[in-house]
Motif scaffolding. Structure first.
Motif, mmCIF file in Angstrom:
data_model
loop_
_atom_site.group_PDB
_atom_site.id
_atom_site.type_symbol
_atom_site.label_atom_id
_atom_site.label_comp_id
_atom_site.label_asym_id
_atom_site.label_seq_id
_atom_site.Cartn_x
_atom_site.Cartn_y
_atom_site.Cartn_z
ATOM 1 N N LYS A 7 8.831 -0.629 1.511
ATOM 2 C CA LYS A 7 10.116 -0.637 0.805
ATOM 3 C C LYS A 7 10.430 -2.009 0.211
ATOM 4 O O LYS A 7 11.039 -2.109 -0.851
ATOM 5 N N GLU A 8 10.028 -3.066 0.899
ATOM 6 C CA GLU A 8 10.337 -4.426 0.459
ATOM 7 C C GLU A 8 9.447 -4.896 -0.694
ATOM 8 O O GLU A 8 9.751 -5.876 -1.347
ATOM 9 N N ASN A 9 8.349 -4.214 -0.916
ATOM 10 C CA ASN A 9 7.399 -4.616 -1.951
ATOM 11 C C ASN A 9 7.267 -3.508 -2.973
ATOM 12 O O ASN A 9 6.767 -2.423 -2.661
ATOM 13 N N GLU A 10 7.707 -3.788 -4.185
ATOM 14 C CA GLU A 10 7.688 -2.778 -5.241
ATOM 15 C C GLU A 10 6.278 -2.246 -5.498
ATOM 16 O O GLU A 10 6.073 -1.058 -5.667
ATOM 17 N N SER A 11 5.328 -3.134 -5.560
ATOM 18 C CA SER A 11 3.944 -2.699 -5.740
ATOM 19 C C SER A 11 3.086 -3.405 -4.699
ATOM 20 O O SER A 11 3.288 -4.579 -4.407
ATOM 21 N N ARG A 29 0.920 -11.881 1.676
ATOM 22 C CA ARG A 29 2.280 -11.402 1.438
ATOM 23 C C ARG A 29 2.944 -10.970 2.743
ATOM 24 O O ARG A 29 4.123 -11.240 2.965
ATOM 25 N N SER A 33 6.174 -12.833 4.614
ATOM 26 C CA SER A 33 7.398 -12.057 4.859
ATOM 27 C C SER A 33 7.736 -11.946 6.344
ATOM 28 O O SER A 33 8.676 -11.255 6.722
#
Length: 88
Positions: A7-11, A29, A33
């Motif tokens: 959810k936190e990463n669009e792609s 990433r 995070s």
């Protein structure tokens, strides 16, 4: 990968890497995070090495050239990612 990370990463994937070195970017990433990694020996991943490259290049030499070009390109994308993420 958790639902929260998704959810936190669009792609999740960087198209320019063509899936070469992608796991390094995902790992970086996740660590940035605040996620941690977990090793679970019961998980099995089957990876058909160079399956897509074999379709395009039947000749072994041509296949190795194509694969290494993609690897070089993906490493450049990864380096750019690292350089840009350290500025944030």
């Amino acid at each position: 990968m958790t639902g929260r990370f998704l959810k936190e990463n669009e792609s999740l994937f960087v198209p320019e890497t063509e899936l070469f070195s992608e796991e390094w970017i995902l790992y970086h990433r996740a660590m940035k995070s605040g996620y941690s990694t977990l090793y679970y020996p019961g998980i099995q991943v089957i990876h058909k090495c160079s399956a897509s490259i074999k379709k395009d290049n039947e000749d072994l030499t041509e296949r190795m050239i194509a694969m290494n070009k993609k690897m070089i390109k993906s490493r450049k994308v990864y380096i750019d990612y690292l350089m840009n993420s350290s500025e944030e």
